[in-house]
Design a protein around this motif. Structure first.
Motif, PDB file in Angstrom:
ATOM      1  N   GLY A  64      -5.539  -2.914   9.748  1.00  0.00           N
ATOM      2  CA  GLY A  64      -5.833  -4.132  10.501  1.00  0.00           C
ATOM      3  C   GLY A  64      -7.274  -4.216  10.964  1.00  0.00           C
ATOM      4  O   GLY A  64      -7.951  -5.232  10.772  1.00  0.00           O
ATOM      5  N   LEU A  65      -7.774  -3.155  11.587  1.00  0.00           N
ATOM      6  CA  LEU A  65      -9.162  -3.167  12.061  1.00  0.00           C
ATOM      7  C   LEU A  65     -10.143  -3.227  10.895  1.00  0.00           C
ATOM      8  O   LEU A  65     -11.140  -3.944  10.943  1.00  0.00           O
ATOM      9  CB  LEU A  65      -9.443  -1.940  12.925  1.00  0.00           C
ATOM     10  CG  LEU A  65      -8.686  -1.875  14.256  1.00  0.00           C
ATOM     11  CD1 LEU A  65      -8.957  -0.536  14.960  1.00  0.00           C
ATOM     12  CD2 LEU A  65      -9.099  -3.029  15.143  1.00  0.00           C
ATOM     13  N   LEU A  66      -9.847  -2.468   9.845  1.00  0.00           N
ATOM     14  CA  LEU A  66     -10.711  -2.489   8.666  1.00  0.00           C
ATOM     15  C   LEU A  66     -10.705  -3.874   8.037  1.00  0.00           C
ATOM     16  O   LEU A  66     -11.753  -4.395   7.647  1.00  0.00           O
ATOM     17  CB  LEU A  66     -10.243  -1.439   7.654  1.00  0.00           C
ATOM     18  CG  LEU A  66     -11.015  -1.366   6.343  1.00  0.00           C
ATOM     19  CD1 LEU A  66     -12.487  -1.036   6.592  1.00  0.00           C
ATOM     20  CD2 LEU A  66     -10.371  -0.337   5.423  1.00  0.00           C
ATOM     21  N   ARG A  67      -9.548  -4.489   7.970  1.00  0.00           N
ATOM     22  CA  ARG A  67      -9.437  -5.815   7.355  1.00  0.00           C
ATOM     23  C   ARG A  67     -10.288  -6.853   8.095  1.00  0.00           C
ATOM     24  O   ARG A  67     -10.848  -7.765   7.486  1.00  0.00           O
ATOM     25  CB  ARG A  67      -7.973  -6.259   7.330  1.00  0.00           C
ATOM     26  CG  ARG A  67      -7.743  -7.517   6.533  1.00  0.00           C
ATOM     27  CD  ARG A  67      -6.286  -7.765   6.247  1.00  0.00           C
ATOM     28  NE  ARG A  67      -5.609  -6.680   5.570  1.00  0.00           N
ATOM     29  CZ  ARG A  67      -5.750  -6.380   4.274  1.00  0.00           C
ATOM     30  NH1 ARG A  67      -6.562  -7.091   3.522  1.00  0.00           N
ATOM     31  NH2 ARG A  67      -5.090  -5.372   3.750  1.00  0.00           N
ATOM     32  N   ALA A  68     -10.406  -6.701   9.403  1.00  0.00           N
ATOM     33  CA  ALA A  68     -11.216  -7.640  10.187  1.00  0.00           C
ATOM     34  C   ALA A  68     -12.689  -7.548   9.817  1.00  0.00           C
ATOM     35  O   ALA A  68     -13.419  -8.533   9.905  1.00  0.00           O
ATOM     36  CB  ALA A  68     -11.033  -7.365  11.681  1.00  0.00           C
ATOM     37  N   VAL A  69     -13.124  -6.358   9.388  1.00  0.00           N
ATOM     38  CA  VAL A  69     -14.532  -6.149   9.076  1.00  0.00           C
ATOM     39  C   VAL A  69     -14.795  -6.189   7.573  1.00  0.00           C
ATOM     40  O   VAL A  69     -15.759  -6.803   7.120  1.00  0.00           O
ATOM     41  CB  VAL A  69     -15.011  -4.795   9.650  1.00  0.00           C
ATOM     42  CG1 VAL A  69     -16.466  -4.534   9.333  1.00  0.00           C
ATOM     43  CG2 VAL A  69     -14.767  -4.745  11.145  1.00  0.00           C
ATOM     44  N   ARG A  70     -13.937  -5.509   6.814  1.00  0.00           N
ATOM     45  CA  ARG A  70     -14.123  -5.406   5.361  1.00  0.00           C
ATOM     46  C   ARG A  70     -12.793  -5.620   4.654  1.00  0.00           C
ATOM     47  O   ARG A  70     -12.113  -4.669   4.268  1.00  0.00           O
ATOM     48  CB  ARG A  70     -14.673  -4.015   4.990  1.00  0.00           C
ATOM     49  CG  ARG A  70     -16.092  -3.699   5.415  1.00  0.00           C
ATOM     50  CD  ARG A  70     -17.147  -4.421   4.590  1.00  0.00           C
ATOM     51  NE  ARG A  70     -17.017  -4.260   3.156  1.00  0.00           N
ATOM     52  CZ  ARG A  70     -17.597  -3.297   2.446  1.00  0.00           C
ATOM     53  NH1 ARG A  70     -18.350  -2.398   3.023  1.00  0.00           N
ATOM     54  NH2 ARG A  70     -17.422  -3.248   1.136  1.00  0.00           N
ATOM     55  N   PRO A  71     -12.371  -6.862   4.492  1.00  0.00           N
ATOM     56  CA  PRO A  71     -11.084  -7.126   3.856  1.00  0.00           C
ATOM     57  C   PRO A  71     -10.989  -6.570   2.441  1.00  0.00           C
ATOM     58  O   PRO A  71      -9.914  -6.175   2.001  1.00  0.00           O
ATOM     59  CB  PRO A  71     -10.962  -8.650   3.875  1.00  0.00           C
ATOM     60  CG  PRO A  71     -12.302  -9.171   4.214  1.00  0.00           C
ATOM     61  CD  PRO A  71     -13.057  -8.075   4.890  1.00  0.00           C
ATOM     62  N   ASP A  72     -12.113  -6.494   1.739  1.00  0.00           N
ATOM     63  CA  ASP A  72     -12.100  -5.944   0.379  1.00  0.00           C
ATOM     64  C   ASP A  72     -11.713  -4.466   0.391  1.00  0.00           C
ATOM     65  O   ASP A  72     -10.910  -4.016  -0.427  1.00  0.00           O
ATOM     66  CB  ASP A  72     -13.446  -6.141  -0.309  1.00  0.00           C
ATOM     67  CG  ASP A  72     -14.597  -5.491   0.455  1.00  0.00           C
ATOM     68  OD1 ASP A  72     -14.628  -5.580   1.708  1.00  0.00           O
ATOM     69  OD2 ASP A  72     -15.489  -4.889  -0.197  1.00  0.00           O
TER      70      ASP A  72
END
Length: 91
Positions: A64-72
């Motif tokens: 979730g946190l990663l997706r907010a910054v780097r969805p790829d």
């Protein structure tokens, strides 16, 4: 190797088994190489790696946190986790 640390074992039991035979994947690959089956050796090494990764990534990754910054990257992590949970059968 998948039988050595099958997913029905508790984490502690699986880790105990894996530490009891820390070089099983390498030993199996060396044996296959000695038998002149390099492709089988590579499969055995990959199986060993997959066992470790699948144990590590058993739970769905928290992306979730990663997706907010780097969805790829979050998509890549989710894809890798899915492949580790359901590896392709060996030919």
């Amino acid at each position: 190797m998948t039988r050595l640390a099958w997913t029905g074992l508790s984490r502690g039991d699986a880790e105990h088994r894996l530490t009891a035979w820390p070089t099983i994947a390498v030993d199996a690959a060396a044996s296959a190489t000695a038998g002149d089956t390099a492709a089988q050796a590579v499969r055995l090494l990959e199986d060993g790696r997959a066992v470790l990764w699948s144990r590590h990534l058993r739970m769905r990754p928290q992306t979730g946190l990663l997706r907010a910054v780097r969805p790829d990257l979050a998509d890549r992590v989710d894809g890798i986790a899915a492949r580790l949970r359901h590896p392709a059968p060996s030919p």
